[in-house]
Design a protein around this motif. Structure first.
Motif, short mmCIF file in Angstrom:
data_model
loop_
_atom_site.label_atom_id
_atom_site.label_comp_id
_atom_site.label_asym_id
_atom_site.label_seq_id
_atom_site.Cartn_x
_atom_site.Cartn_y
_atom_site.Cartn_z
N GLY A 125 0.48 -1.40 -0.20
CA GLY A 125 -0.02 -0.05 -0.01
C GLY A 125 0.86 1.38 0.07
N ASP A 126 1.92 1.18 -0.31
CA ASP A 126 2.99 2.28 -0.51
C ASP A 126 3.95 2.33 -1.46
N ARG A 127 4.48 3.34 -1.68
CA ARG A 127 5.67 3.35 -3.00
C ARG A 127 6.83 3.33 -2.10
N TRP A 128 7.77 2.55 -2.59
CA TRP A 128 9.02 2.51 -1.97
C TRP A 128 10.17 2.77 -3.04
N ARG A 129 11.13 3.25 -2.36
CA ARG A 129 12.51 3.39 -3.08
C ARG A 129 13.36 2.35 -2.64
N VAL A 130 13.83 1.39 -3.39
CA VAL A 130 14.30 0.15 -3.16
C VAL A 130 15.79 -0.10 -3.74
N TYR A 131 16.68 -0.71 -2.60
CA TYR A 131 18.15 -1.08 -3.25
C TYR A 131 18.23 -2.54 -3.08
N ALA A 132 18.57 -3.30 -4.04
CA ALA A 132 18.95 -4.80 -3.74
C ALA A 132 20.21 -5.02 -4.33
N VAL A 133 20.87 -6.04 -3.24
CA VAL A 133 22.36 -6.43 -3.62
C VAL A 133 22.36 -8.04 -3.38
N THR A 134 23.08 -8.47 -4.11
CA THR A 134 23.21 -9.92 -4.30
C THR A 134 24.58 -10.41 -3.75
N ASP A 135 24.90 -11.56 -3.33
CA ASP A 135 26.14 -11.87 -2.67
C ASP A 135 27.15 -12.32 -4.03
N ALA A 136 28.13 -12.62 -3.80
CA ALA A 136 28.85 -12.94 -4.94
C ALA A 136 28.72 -14.25 -5.40
N GLU A 137 28.14 -15.32 -4.76
CA GLU A 137 27.86 -16.61 -5.21
C GLU A 137 26.35 -16.63 -5.89
N GLY A 138 25.59 -15.68 -5.62
CA GLY A 138 24.20 -15.49 -6.16
C GLY A 138 23.38 -16.31 -5.30
N ARG A 139 23.66 -16.60 -3.85
CA ARG A 139 22.58 -17.58 -3.38
C ARG A 139 21.68 -16.42 -2.47
N VAL A 140 21.93 -15.12 -1.80
CA VAL A 140 21.45 -14.70 -1.09
C VAL A 140 21.36 -12.96 -1.62
N GLN A 141 20.15 -12.59 -1.44
CA GLN A 141 20.05 -11.18 -1.96
C GLN A 141 19.29 -10.22 -0.87
N VAL A 142 19.90 -9.18 -0.36
CA VAL A 142 19.50 -8.27 0.49
C VAL A 142 18.65 -7.13 -0.08
N GLN A 143 17.40 -6.98 0.40
CA GLN A 143 16.67 -5.88 -0.23
C GLN A 143 16.45 -4.62 0.95
#
Length: 462
Positions: A125-143
């Motif tokens: 229900g809201d508009r967000w400004r988001v940044y996502a980064v993935t680890d070097a092995e491509g297993r986990v992403q932090v948003q």
């Protein structure tokens, strides 16, 4: 009629300038703060995302969601003002499961496409400004996300605080300006109170000590006006005193001649007394008419009744008025006219010419000759009105003074004038921008007075 307040006008002007400048500053600040918040927000999102990712263990994707730890009951949570508006999630890309998340973070992914980098999304229900980064092995992403509603709320709070502060500052400025203007205008208030306390005929100059430099020219010009009024009133007082004296003298003579006529037993003596009585009445009548003409000139000086007048018509009319008087004195009255239109008040022209002709008829003497000439001088652009006679004339050193009020020349041919007529001629000529010239009269004798007006239009000889 309502008069604008100088203090209010200054206050409005200064406040409008200050308010306009403040609004421009506020718009610039709003734009700058918005841009700065956007840059700082993006930097904060990236920094938080990278720190969260680097703080996770390598096997975080295998841990799974097993609930959240709690603080001891005796320890209250510290207020998190800066980071309370930021939400983060840690997602396992293999299973699509949310492994770790901040409190109050949405259940759904902040960045559903799981593409690294910045983006705007609409979720929870809201508009967000988001940044996502993935680890070097491509297993986990932090948003990490920042709700735009919170950013806008913070910006609105800043604007609110700025508005309240600005209103307070503007009110303080307004009060300071009002007090400064009131203090600066104290000298004008003193002038006003001093003028109100004056007597009606008190024309002494206003004091200039302590007057502001901007108001000083106005006070000086007012003092100049008071000086001119004082001179004018002094002249009027002198005129009234001299006029009263001039009227009282013939009145006394009239009374004397009346008593002589009443006591006379010889018809010849009675006739002589009556003739003198008639001459005195004629003289006082002429003086009264000249005084009335003088008063009328003062009253109608600013009425603007000038129009195009044919000077020859005025000359013809006045010459006919003096035909009988000249005939009684066995005088020859000659009239020579050409068309000479001028812009003037016809009544003033009549007074001017009557006094010139009356002066010539009275001082020319028995059997004299008076010429009235009116013509145009196209080369000089002037209409010339000339009256000359062959009487005793006026000495050259007195010719300039004969136009002063109540001046009488040394040669009068037995006539006693009032000294008012020629002064009226000079005033009327000056009012119409005309020039007066004096010189010898007919055949080198007598007096010639010429009045030169500005010529209007074209003329033809008659």
């Amino acid at each position: 009629m309502r008069h604008p307040s100088l203090k209010l006008k200054l206050l409005k002007t200064l406040m409008a300038v200050i308010l306009g400048g403040w609004l421009i500053w506020l718009l610039c600040q709003h734009d700058q703060v918005s841009r700065q918040q956007s840059r700082q927000g993006d930097l904060l999102l990236r920094e938080v995302a990278e720190q969260v990712l680097l703080s996770m263990p390598r096997n975080i994707a295998d841990v799974g969601s097993a609930g959240y730890l709690e603080l001891p009951p005796t320890l209250a949570a510290a207020p998190t003002r800066e980071f309370d508006k930021i939400r983060f999630q840690v997602w396992s890309l293999a299973t699509g499961e949310r492994v770790v998340a901040s409190r109050k973070a949405p259940i759904t992914p902040l960045k559903p496409d799981f593409q690294p980098g910045f983006g705007h999304v609409q979720t929870a229900g809201d508009r967000w400004r988001v940044y996502a980064v993935t680890d070097a092995e491509g297993r986990v992403q932090v948003q990490v996300g920042l709700a735009q509603s919170q950013v806008e709320a913070e910006l609105a709070h800043w604007i609110r605080v700025s508005l309240i502060s600005a209103i307070g500052v503007l009110l303080a400025f307004a009060l300071a300006i009002w007090l400064a203007v009131s203090w600066s205008l104290r000298s004008t208030h003193r002038l006003r109170d001093g003028m109100a306390a004056r007597e009606p005929l008190d024309l002494t100059p206003l004091p200039t000590a302590g007057i502001a430099r901007e108001i000083l020219p106005l006070v000086r010009s007012f003092n100049d006006l008071l000086g001119r009024l004082g001179v004018g009133m002094q002249r009027e007082r002198q005129f009234l005193a001299e006029a009263a004296h001039e009227i009282r003298t013939p009145l006394a003579a009239l009374q004397t001649q009346t008593e002589l006529a009443m006591r006379a037993t010889d018809p010849a003596q009675t006739r002589e007394a009556l003739q003198r009585l008639h001459g005195g009445i004629e003289r006082i009548t002429r003086l009264a008419q000249q005084l009335l003409d003088s008063a009328r000139l003062e009253a109608s000086r600013n009425e603007g009744r000038e129009a195009i007048v044919e000077l020859s018509d005025v000359a013809t009319m006045v010459a006919r008025e003096f035909e009988a008087m000249a005939e009684r004195r066995h005088q020859t009255l000659v009239l020579t006219v050409e068309e000479a239109p001028v812009c003037a008040d016809v009544d003033d022209l009549g007074i001017l010419l009557r006094n010139l002709v009356d002066n010539a008829v009275r001082y020319c003497g028995e059997g004299g000759r008076i010429e009235i000439c009116c013509h145009a001088d196209p080369v000089a652009g002037e209409a010339v009105l000339r009256v000359r006679d062959d009487g005793p004339g006026v000495p050259e050193h007195e010719r300039e003074r004969i136009f002063d009020r109540f001046f009488r020349g040394s040669t009068g041919n037995g006539e006693r004038g009032s000294g008012v007529g020629l002064s009226l001629v000079a005033r009327i000529a000056r009012h119409h921008g005309a020039r007066i010239e004096t010189g010898p009269g007919l055949q080198g004798r007598g007096l010639c007075i010429a009045v030169r007006f500005a010529l209007q239009g074209e003329t033809t000889a008659n």
